[in-house]
Scaffold this motif. Structure first.
Motif, PDB file in Angstrom:
ATOM      1  N   LEU A 261      -9.354 -14.052   7.020  1.00 39.81           N
ATOM      2  CA  LEU A 261      -8.483 -14.966   6.984  1.00 39.81           C
ATOM      3  C   LEU A 261      -8.140 -15.794   8.119  1.00 39.81           C
ATOM      4  O   LEU A 261      -7.985 -15.232   9.072  1.00 39.81           O
ATOM      5  CB  LEU A 261      -6.967 -14.139   6.494  1.00 39.81           C
ATOM      6  N   VAL A 262      -7.848 -17.174   7.862  1.00 40.96           N
ATOM      7  CA  VAL A 262      -7.279 -18.129   8.868  1.00 40.96           C
ATOM      8  C   VAL A 262      -5.809 -17.775   8.649  1.00 40.96           C
ATOM      9  O   VAL A 262      -5.475 -18.249   7.735  1.00 40.96           O
ATOM     10  CB  VAL A 262      -8.075 -19.384   8.625  1.00 40.96           C
ATOM     11  N   VAL A 263      -5.064 -17.129   9.581  1.00 46.06           N
ATOM     12  CA  VAL A 263      -3.900 -16.840   9.243  1.00 46.06           C
ATOM     13  C   VAL A 263      -2.978 -17.846   9.362  1.00 46.06           C
ATOM     14  O   VAL A 263      -2.715 -18.738  10.202  1.00 46.06           O
ATOM     15  CB  VAL A 263      -3.308 -15.896  10.180  1.00 46.06           C
ATOM     16  N   PRO A 264      -2.067 -18.354   8.251  1.00 46.31           N
ATOM     17  CA  PRO A 264      -1.196 -19.570   8.252  1.00 46.31           C
ATOM     18  C   PRO A 264       0.078 -19.048   9.250  1.00 46.31           C
ATOM     19  O   PRO A 264       0.462 -17.917   9.414  1.00 46.31           O
ATOM     20  CB  PRO A 264      -0.573 -19.480   6.793  1.00 46.31           C
ATOM     21  N   ASP A 265       0.460 -20.391   9.726  1.00 47.00           N
ATOM     22  CA  ASP A 265       1.477 -19.901  11.037  1.00 47.00           C
ATOM     23  C   ASP A 265       2.877 -19.347  10.004  1.00 47.00           C
ATOM     24  O   ASP A 265       3.694 -18.656  10.742  1.00 47.00           O
ATOM     25  CB  ASP A 265       1.947 -21.391  10.998  1.00 47.00           C
ATOM     26  N   ALA A 266       3.017 -19.541   8.727  1.00 46.82           N
ATOM     27  CA  ALA A 266       4.043 -18.988   8.213  1.00 46.82           C
ATOM     28  C   ALA A 266       4.001 -17.324   8.292  1.00 46.82           C
ATOM     29  O   ALA A 266       5.026 -16.800   7.925  1.00 46.82           O
ATOM     30  CB  ALA A 266       4.254 -19.762   6.694  1.00 46.82           C
ATOM     31  N   LEU A 267       2.721 -17.053   7.968  1.00 43.71           N
ATOM     32  CA  LEU A 267       2.766 -15.616   7.825  1.00 43.71           C
ATOM     33  C   LEU A 267       2.940 -15.113   9.218  1.00 43.71           C
ATOM     34  O   LEU A 267       3.404 -13.949   9.403  1.00 43.71           O
ATOM     35  CB  LEU A 267       1.191 -15.140   7.405  1.00 43.71           C
ATOM     36  N   PHE A 268       2.374 -15.523  10.379  1.00 42.85           N
ATOM     37  CA  PHE A 268       2.825 -15.235  11.681  1.00 42.85           C
ATOM     38  C   PHE A 268       4.227 -15.220  11.871  1.00 42.85           C
ATOM     39  O   PHE A 268       4.828 -14.235  12.457  1.00 42.85           O
ATOM     40  CB  PHE A 268       2.348 -15.962  12.572  1.00 42.85           C
ATOM     41  N   LEU A 269       5.097 -16.143  11.257  1.00 43.55           N
ATOM     42  CA  LEU A 269       6.438 -16.106  11.446  1.00 43.55           C
ATOM     43  C   LEU A 269       7.223 -15.065  10.748  1.00 43.55           C
ATOM     44  O   LEU A 269       8.024 -14.259  11.257  1.00 43.55           O
ATOM     45  CB  LEU A 269       7.038 -17.328  10.977  1.00 43.55           C
ATOM     46  N   ALA A 270       6.639 -14.667   9.463  1.00 45.05           N
ATOM     47  CA  ALA A 270       7.025 -13.636   8.613  1.00 45.05           C
ATOM     48  C   ALA A 270       6.887 -12.353   8.982  1.00 45.05           C
ATOM     49  O   ALA A 270       7.704 -11.393   9.126  1.00 45.05           O
ATOM     50  CB  ALA A 270       6.591 -13.841   7.240  1.00 45.05           C
TER      51      ALA A 270
ATOM     52  N   ASP B 214       2.484 -17.942  -6.398  1.00 39.71           N
ATOM     53  CA  ASP B 214       2.391 -17.783  -5.063  1.00 39.71           C
ATOM     54  C   ASP B 214       1.079 -17.273  -4.430  1.00 39.71           C
ATOM     55  O   ASP B 214       0.649 -16.572  -5.023  1.00 39.71           O
ATOM     56  CB  ASP B 214       3.302 -16.663  -4.679  1.00 39.71           C
ATOM     57  N   GLU B 215       0.691 -17.843  -3.495  1.00 39.79           N
ATOM     58  CA  GLU B 215      -0.693 -17.602  -2.833  1.00 39.79           C
ATOM     59  C   GLU B 215      -0.609 -16.157  -2.360  1.00 39.79           C
ATOM     60  O   GLU B 215       0.250 -15.813  -1.519  1.00 39.79           O
ATOM     61  CB  GLU B 215      -0.921 -18.421  -1.566  1.00 39.79           C
ATOM     62  N   THR B 216      -1.523 -15.253  -2.807  1.00 38.17           N
ATOM     63  CA  THR B 216      -1.407 -13.830  -2.223  1.00 38.17           C
ATOM     64  C   THR B 216      -2.695 -13.552  -1.513  1.00 38.17           C
ATOM     65  O   THR B 216      -3.733 -14.190  -1.431  1.00 38.17           O
ATOM     66  CB  THR B 216      -1.339 -12.933  -3.316  1.00 38.17           C
ATOM     67  N   PHE B 217      -2.487 -12.689  -0.573  1.00 33.66           N
ATOM     68  CA  PHE B 217      -3.494 -11.988   0.275  1.00 33.66           C
ATOM     69  C   PHE B 217      -3.790 -10.460   0.291  1.00 33.66           C
ATOM     70  O   PHE B 217      -2.894  -9.955  -0.875  1.00 33.66           O
ATOM     71  CB  PHE B 217      -3.216 -12.309   1.777  1.00 33.66           C
ATOM     72  N   HIS B 218      -4.859 -10.230   0.649  1.00 33.14           N
ATOM     73  CA  HIS B 218      -5.325  -8.745   0.513  1.00 33.14           C
ATOM     74  C   HIS B 218      -4.873  -7.999   1.819  1.00 33.14           C
ATOM     75  O   HIS B 218      -5.480  -8.415   2.763  1.00 33.14           O
ATOM     76  CB  HIS B 218      -6.748  -8.364  -0.094  1.00 33.14           C
ATOM     77  N   LEU B 219      -4.232  -7.038   1.700  1.00 30.20           N
ATOM     78  CA  LEU B 219      -3.580  -6.305   3.017  1.00 30.20           C
ATOM     79  C   LEU B 219      -4.300  -4.832   2.900  1.00 30.20           C
ATOM     80  O   LEU B 219      -4.047  -3.986   1.747  1.00 30.20           O
ATOM     81  CB  LEU B 219      -2.010  -6.148   3.034  1.00 30.20           C
ATOM     82  N   VAL B 220      -4.918  -4.736   3.841  1.00 26.12           N
ATOM     83  CA  VAL B 220      -5.531  -3.233   3.819  1.00 26.12           C
ATOM     84  C   VAL B 220      -5.306  -2.391   5.008  1.00 26.12           C
ATOM     85  O   VAL B 220      -5.458  -3.125   6.287  1.00 26.12           O
ATOM     86  CB  VAL B 220      -6.959  -3.295   3.566  1.00 26.12           C
ATOM     87  N   ARG B 221      -5.044  -1.192   4.911  1.00 24.50           N
ATOM     88  CA  ARG B 221      -4.985  -0.324   6.132  1.00 24.50           C
ATOM     89  C   ARG B 221      -5.742   1.014   6.243  1.00 24.50           C
ATOM     90  O   ARG B 221      -5.778   1.646   5.154  1.00 24.50           O
ATOM     91  CB  ARG B 221      -3.546  -0.024   6.555  1.00 24.50           C
ATOM     92  N   SER B 222      -6.773   1.163   6.953  1.00 28.51           N
ATOM     93  CA  SER B 222      -7.513   2.283   6.832  1.00 28.51           C
ATOM     94  C   SER B 222      -7.044   3.631   6.776  1.00 28.51           C
ATOM     95  O   SER B 222      -7.236   4.647   6.379  1.00 28.51           O
ATOM     96  CB  SER B 222      -8.536   2.356   8.181  1.00 28.51           C
ATOM     97  N   ARG B 223      -5.748   3.816   7.761  1.00 25.74           N
ATOM     98  CA  ARG B 223      -5.143   5.260   7.680  1.00 25.74           C
ATOM     99  C   ARG B 223      -3.657   5.099   7.179  1.00 25.74           C
ATOM    100  O   ARG B 223      -2.847   4.169   8.173  1.00 25.74           O
ATOM    101  CB  ARG B 223      -5.377   5.581   9.252  1.00 25.74           C
ATOM    102  N   GLN B 224      -3.341   5.423   6.142  1.00 28.28           N
ATOM    103  CA  GLN B 224      -1.957   5.070   5.730  1.00 28.28           C
ATOM    104  C   GLN B 224      -1.336   6.571   5.183  1.00 28.28           C
ATOM    105  O   GLN B 224      -1.740   7.166   4.548  1.00 28.28           O
ATOM    106  CB  GLN B 224      -1.903   4.235   4.527  1.00 28.28           C
ATOM    107  N   ARG B 225       0.147   6.835   5.968  1.00 26.35           N
ATOM    108  CA  ARG B 225       0.726   7.744   5.619  1.00 26.35           C
ATOM    109  C   ARG B 225       2.183   7.303   5.142  1.00 26.35           C
ATOM    110  O   ARG B 225       2.479   6.507   5.642  1.00 26.35           O
ATOM    111  CB  ARG B 225       0.878   8.704   6.950  1.00 26.35           C
ATOM    112  N   PRO B 226       2.791   8.218   4.006  1.00 26.89           N
ATOM    113  CA  PRO B 226       2.158   8.979   3.362  1.00 26.89           C
ATOM    114  C   PRO B 226       1.193   8.621   2.385  1.00 26.89           C
ATOM    115  O   PRO B 226       1.187   7.309   2.065  1.00 26.89           O
ATOM    116  CB  PRO B 226       3.398   9.888   2.557  1.00 26.89           C
TER     117      PRO B 226
END
Length: 203
Positions: free
Chosen positions: A10-19, A141-153
């Motif tokens: 993803l080329v991260v949009p500036d608005a996402l950096f701000l959020a 709304d434009e949506t993205f996929h967010l993934v984390r390899s290690r998530q608790r709980p």
């Protein structure tokens, strides 16, 4: 051999950096409030400050719960031993938990295009590889996929769709949780001082 570029990068949009920045700031302010409350419980002194500095959210909230339960209905614990006030504080902590997990996913997760779940079969849940947006929202709304390899709980899946508006919403929810917690533990003290002491009130 150079690996091929991931087509879902993803080329991260500036608005996402701000959020994301707003989420980080809101969560840092919340942790500062938790430390302030623990200083009040411990009694402010240099050893307590050294103990509290650098502790994470889980440590802070866990010890707040421990100390509140320890002092439940203890007249020597002042207003924090008073059941209604203690219950308001615990309710505010309950509000923070799920938001903190979402914060960790947003700050520490890897952002990909929505097509990630289609190009990486077997990840997450059907039909499109990950769960829906955390707060619902407009389908346009434009949506993205967010993934984390290690998530608790484990109750929080590591794959989820997020829009930029969801991240701003999370920052707002963290600020609300902060305000609820601050109100729960600070206002009774101010009310006591204004009334010249006596039994604390929650009104």
């Amino acid at each position: 051999m150079i690996a091929a570029k991931d087509p879902t990068s993803l080329v991260v949009p500036d608005a996402l950096f701000l959020a994301i920045g707003r989420v980080s700031i809101a969560s840092a302010e919340l942790e500062t409030e938790l430390r302030s409350f623990l200083e009040e419980l411990f009694g402010w002194c240099h050893p307590s400050v050294l103990l509290l500095e650098g502790q994470n959210f889980e440590w802070l909230t866990g010890h707040i719960r421990l100390l509140l339960n320890w002092h439940a209905n203890d007249p020597e614990a002042g207003r924090f031993g008073y059941s209604p006030i203690r219950e308001h504080i615990l309710a505010a902590l309950d509000l923070m938990g799920p938001l903190r997990e979402q914060r960790n996913l947003v700050v520490h997760g890897v952002w990909r295009t929505r097509e990630y779940c289609e190009l990486k079969p077997g990840r997450g849940e059907p039909p499109d590889g990950c769960i829906g947006r955390p707060f619902g929202g407009n389908d346009d709304d434009e949506t993205f996929h967010l993934v984390r390899s290690r998530q608790r709980p484990k109750a929080f899946p590591p794959n989820q769709h997020w829009a930029i508006t969801d991240v701003f919403n999370l920052a707002s929810q963290l600020a609300i949780a902060h305000a609820c917690f601050r109100s729960a533990w600070r206002r009774p003290k101010e009310s006591d001082n204004a009334s010249g002491g006596g039994a604390p009130t929650t009104g």
